[in-house]
Write a protein that holds these residues in place. Structure first.
Motif, short mmCIF file in Angstrom:
data_model
loop_
_atom_site.label_atom_id
_atom_site.label_comp_id
_atom_site.label_asym_id
_atom_site.label_seq_id
_atom_site.Cartn_x
_atom_site.Cartn_y
_atom_site.Cartn_z
N ASN A 114 1.19 9.86 -5.59
CA ASN A 114 2.13 10.93 -5.23
C ASN A 114 2.02 11.36 -3.77
OD1 ASN A 114 3.24 11.13 -7.88
ND2 ASN A 114 1.40 12.23 -8.49
N GLU A 115 1.73 10.39 -2.90
CA GLU A 115 1.69 10.69 -1.47
C GLU A 115 3.09 10.51 -0.91
OE1 GLU A 115 -1.28 8.78 0.88
OE2 GLU A 115 -2.87 9.22 -0.55
N GLY A 116 3.53 11.49 -0.18
CA GLY A 116 4.86 11.44 0.39
C GLY A 116 4.96 10.42 1.53
N ILE A 117 6.17 10.10 1.87
CA ILE A 117 6.42 9.19 3.00
C ILE A 117 6.98 10.04 4.14
CG2 ILE A 117 7.77 7.23 3.81
CD1 ILE A 117 7.60 6.09 0.99
N ASN A 118 6.17 10.21 5.17
CA ASN A 118 6.57 11.02 6.32
C ASN A 118 7.13 10.12 7.43
OD1 ASN A 118 4.31 9.86 7.51
ND2 ASN A 118 3.02 11.64 7.12
N ILE A 119 7.43 10.70 8.55
CA ILE A 119 8.03 9.93 9.65
C ILE A 119 7.07 8.86 10.16
CG2 ILE A 119 7.35 11.58 11.45
CD1 ILE A 119 10.66 9.66 11.36
N ASN A 166 0.82 -1.20 0.00
CA ASN A 166 0.00 0.00 0.00
C ASN A 166 0.87 1.26 0.00
OD1 ASN A 166 -2.82 1.04 0.23
ND2 ASN A 166 -1.94 2.00 2.05
N THR A 167 1.90 1.27 0.80
CA THR A 167 2.80 2.43 0.87
C THR A 167 3.46 2.69 -0.48
OG1 THR A 167 3.23 2.02 3.20
CG2 THR A 167 4.81 3.40 2.03
#
Length: 114
Positions: free
Chosen positions: A89-94, A80-81
């Motif tokens: 285009n969803e960023g990967i945050n902490i 999914n990530t």
């Protein structure tokens, strides 16, 4: 081929199809307009893949349904990530990074007792 590898590959393929089935509506108008057809078509394929994935998971993880659930959930989270990142285009945050790390930890723990 290793039964665990087959289990994981089937879960990856299933995860890709699940993601496409549920999120395709945000990418393609045809998915948004034909939700019933998409549900029926993908649903049968996904069910078949996941039934077989569970069979291989059961054989490779010492008959533990818990191990299948935890491993499958973790594989699904990783798939999914990746798809959210590349296709939406969803960023990967902490928060996402920590979740991915924990997913790999869960898979490692399930393999440890294999």
């Amino acid at each position: 081929m290793n039964k665990f590898l087959i289990f994981v590959l089937l879960y990856i393929l299933g995860g890709i199809l699940i993601w496409t089935q549920t999120n395709g509506q945000f990418l393609w108008q045809s998915f948004e307009k034909n939700t019933l057809l998409i549900s029926l078509t993908f649903g049968v394929i996904i069910s078949y893949l996941m039934i077989n994935a569970t069979k291989y998971g059961f054989m490779s993880l010492n008959g533990s349904l818990w191990a299948i659930q935890f491993t499958g959930f973790s594989v699904g989270l990783i798939v999914n990530t990746i798809l959210n990142y590349y296709l939406m285009n969803e960023g990967i945050n902490i928060k996402t990074s920590i979740s991915i790390f924990l997913a790999f930890c869960i898979i490692t723990i399930q393999l440890w007792n294999k």
